[in-house]
Write a protein that holds these residues in place. Structure first.
Motif, PDB file in Angstrom:
ATOM      1  N   TYR A 186      37.408 -17.688  -8.551  1.00  0.00           N
ATOM      2  CA  TYR A 186      37.402 -19.147  -8.470  1.00  0.00           C
ATOM      3  C   TYR A 186      36.020 -19.698  -8.776  1.00  0.00           C
ATOM      4  CZ  TYR A 186      41.749 -18.804  -5.793  1.00  0.00           C
ATOM      5  OH  TYR A 186      43.019 -18.550  -5.396  1.00  0.00           O
ATOM      6  N   GLN A 187      35.980 -20.881  -9.345  1.00  0.00           N
ATOM      7  CA  GLN A 187      34.739 -21.646  -9.395  1.00  0.00           C
ATOM      8  C   GLN A 187      34.623 -22.335  -8.044  1.00  0.00           C
ATOM      9  OE1 GLN A 187      34.593 -24.797 -12.294  1.00  0.00           O
ATOM     10  NE2 GLN A 187      32.474 -25.300 -11.822  1.00  0.00           N
TER      11      GLN A 187
ATOM     12  N   THR B 202      36.106 -27.093  -7.533  1.00  0.00           N
ATOM     13  CA  THR B 202      36.671 -25.779  -7.261  1.00  0.00           C
ATOM     14  C   THR B 202      37.945 -25.636  -8.077  1.00  0.00           C
ATOM     15  OG1 THR B 202      37.892 -26.618  -5.359  1.00  0.00           O
ATOM     16  CG2 THR B 202      35.751 -25.640  -4.913  1.00  0.00           C
ATOM     17  N   CYS B 203      38.068 -24.506  -8.747  1.00  0.00           N
ATOM     18  CA  CYS B 203      39.290 -24.251  -9.500  1.00  0.00           C
ATOM     19  C   CYS B 203      39.413 -22.757  -9.778  1.00  0.00           C
ATOM     20  CB  CYS B 203      39.325 -25.057 -10.795  1.00  0.00           C
ATOM     21  SG  CYS B 203      38.091 -24.577 -11.998  1.00  0.00           S
ATOM     22  N   LEU B 204      40.627 -22.352  -9.997  1.00  0.00           N
ATOM     23  CA  LEU B 204      40.912 -20.969 -10.352  1.00  0.00           C
ATOM     24  C   LEU B 204      40.458 -20.732 -11.787  1.00  0.00           C
ATOM     25  CD1 LEU B 204      42.285 -18.247  -9.661  1.00  0.00           C
ATOM     26  CD2 LEU B 204      44.408 -19.237 -10.538  1.00  0.00           C
ATOM     27  N   LEU B 205      39.645 -19.697 -11.991  1.00  0.00           N
ATOM     28  CA  LEU B 205      39.134 -19.393 -13.326  1.00  0.00           C
ATOM     29  C   LEU B 205      39.880 -18.249 -13.999  1.00  0.00           C
ATOM     30  CD1 LEU B 205      35.283 -19.413 -12.630  1.00  0.00           C
ATOM     31  CD2 LEU B 205      36.623 -21.191 -13.783  1.00  0.00           C
ATOM     32  N   TRP B 206      40.293 -17.257 -13.182  1.00  0.00           N
ATOM     33  CA  TRP B 206      40.774 -16.026 -13.796  1.00  0.00           C
ATOM     34  C   TRP B 206      41.603 -15.240 -12.795  1.00  0.00           C
ATOM     35  CZ3 TRP B 206      39.904 -10.753 -13.016  1.00  0.00           C
ATOM     36  CH2 TRP B 206      40.116  -9.911 -14.105  1.00  0.00           C
TER      37      TRP B 206
ATOM     38  N   TRP C  71      48.757 -25.455 -20.392  1.00  0.00           N
ATOM     39  CA  TRP C  71      47.945 -26.669 -20.342  1.00  0.00           C
ATOM     40  C   TRP C  71      46.630 -26.397 -19.615  1.00  0.00           C
ATOM     41  CZ3 TRP C  71      45.415 -29.783 -16.995  1.00  0.00           C
ATOM     42  CH2 TRP C  71      45.035 -31.049 -17.463  1.00  0.00           C
ATOM     43  N   GLY C  72      46.707 -25.707 -18.489  1.00  0.00           N
ATOM     44  CA  GLY C  72      45.503 -25.383 -17.728  1.00  0.00           C
ATOM     45  C   GLY C  72      44.527 -24.539 -18.527  1.00  0.00           C
ATOM     46  N   LEU C  73      45.028 -23.542 -19.246  1.00  0.00           N
ATOM     47  CA  LEU C  73      44.153 -22.693 -20.061  1.00  0.00           C
ATOM     48  C   LEU C  73      43.484 -23.499 -21.176  1.00  0.00           C
ATOM     49  CD1 LEU C  73      46.321 -19.457 -20.311  1.00  0.00           C
ATOM     50  CD2 LEU C  73      44.222 -19.789 -18.976  1.00  0.00           C
ATOM     51  N   GLU C  74      44.239 -24.388 -21.786  1.00  0.00           N
ATOM     52  CA  GLU C  74      43.696 -25.191 -22.884  1.00  0.00           C
ATOM     53  C   GLU C  74      42.650 -26.196 -22.395  1.00  0.00           C
ATOM     54  OE1 GLU C  74      47.122 -26.928 -24.742  1.00  0.00           O
ATOM     55  OE2 GLU C  74      47.773 -25.006 -25.579  1.00  0.00           O
ATOM     56  N   HIS C  75      42.716 -26.612 -21.167  1.00  0.00           N
ATOM     57  CA  HIS C  75      41.808 -27.627 -20.635  1.00  0.00           C
ATOM     58  C   HIS C  75      40.771 -27.058 -19.664  1.00  0.00           C
ATOM     59  CE1 HIS C  75      45.171 -29.987 -22.196  1.00  0.00           C
ATOM     60  NE2 HIS C  75      44.251 -30.908 -22.435  1.00  0.00           N
ATOM     61  N   ARG C  76      40.697 -25.760 -19.589  1.00  0.00           N
ATOM     62  CA  ARG C  76      39.738 -25.114 -18.687  1.00  0.00           C
ATOM     63  C   ARG C  76      38.328 -25.299 -19.242  1.00  0.00           C
ATOM     64  NH1 ARG C  76      40.968 -19.003 -17.736  1.00  0.00           N
ATOM     65  NH2 ARG C  76      41.032 -19.134 -19.977  1.00  0.00           N
TER      66      ARG C  76
ATOM     67  N   SER D   2      31.895 -24.422 -18.691  1.00  0.00           N
ATOM     68  CA  SER D   2      30.477 -24.769 -18.772  1.00  0.00           C
ATOM     69  C   SER D   2      29.920 -25.124 -17.396  1.00  0.00           C
ATOM     70  CB  SER D   2      30.271 -25.938 -19.740  1.00  0.00           C
ATOM     71  OG  SER D   2      30.958 -27.086 -19.270  1.00  0.00           O
ATOM     72  N   ASN D   3      28.654 -24.853 -17.223  1.00  0.00           N
ATOM     73  CA  ASN D   3      27.903 -25.229 -16.014  1.00  0.00           C
ATOM     74  C   ASN D   3      28.463 -24.657 -14.713  1.00  0.00           C
ATOM     75  OD1 ASN D   3      26.110 -26.817 -17.606  1.00  0.00           O
ATOM     76  ND2 ASN D   3      27.672 -28.409 -17.651  1.00  0.00           N
ATOM     77  N   ILE D   4      29.048 -23.488 -14.764  1.00  0.00           N
ATOM     78  CA  ILE D   4      29.534 -22.834 -13.542  1.00  0.00           C
ATOM     79  C   ILE D   4      28.377 -22.040 -12.954  1.00  0.00           C
ATOM     80  CG2 ILE D   4      31.119 -21.114 -12.589  1.00  0.00           C
ATOM     81  CD1 ILE D   4      33.077 -21.904 -14.839  1.00  0.00           C
ATOM     82  N   THR D   5      28.015 -22.352 -11.718  1.00  0.00           N
ATOM     83  CA  THR D   5      26.900 -21.649 -11.072  1.00  0.00           C
ATOM     84  C   THR D   5      27.322 -20.878  -9.836  1.00  0.00           C
ATOM     85  OG1 THR D   5      26.315 -23.590  -9.749  1.00  0.00           O
ATOM     86  CG2 THR D   5      25.212 -23.339 -11.892  1.00  0.00           C
TER      87      THR D   5
END
Length: 143
Positions: free
Chosen positions: A38-39, A45-49, A7-12, A15-18
């Protein structure tokens, strides 16, 4: 757990990560690490990868996943002072302001202060001068 990850991967939203932060976490004894990115944008803030190991190849894998256009849009990257991270950041997002995390900076400063303090103590002991309270020194007669 698989459902939540999917679910997290599908809703990640990438865009607009600076601003991103990179660090590693030990997941097993014997220097087994995962690289986490992390973003860290204001308000989001969220885990990206997550990548297996703590290597240049692993961190380059994040930038391949993230893409050149998004990498060039980064304005800030926070990491520790591990040289492979520094090299990858310079190569893949050199335009971003690189912020070194305060934990590692404070640790380096404390180590430097301890080294200076120990050196000063050795020199004073060799000269026969020992520190006393209120910054006053007294000479101890030799002989």
């Amino acid at each position: 757990m698989e459902y939540v990850v999917q679910w997290g991967l599908e809703h990640r939203d990438l865009s607009n990560i600076t601003a991103i932060g990179v660090d590693e976490i030990a997941w097993r004894k014997g220097h087994k690490y995962l690289t986490l990115v992390y973003q860290i944008d204001a308000g989001k803030t969220c885990l990206l990868w997550i990548g297996k190991d703590r290597t240049v190849k692993t961190f380059l894998g994040f930038f391949r996943f993230f893409g050149e256009q998004r990498s060039q849009a980064l304005k800030f990257i926070c990491s520790d002072m591990w040289k492979p991270y520094l090299k990858v950041i310079e190569k893949k997002a050199g335009q971003a302001i690189h912020i070194l995390d305060r934990f590692h900076i404070v640790a380096k400063l404390n180590k430097a202060i301890d080294e200076v303090r120990a050196d000063e103590h050795r020199q004073m002991k060799k000269a026969g001068v020992f520190p006393t309270p209120v910054g006053m020194n007294r000479r101890v007669p030799r002989g």
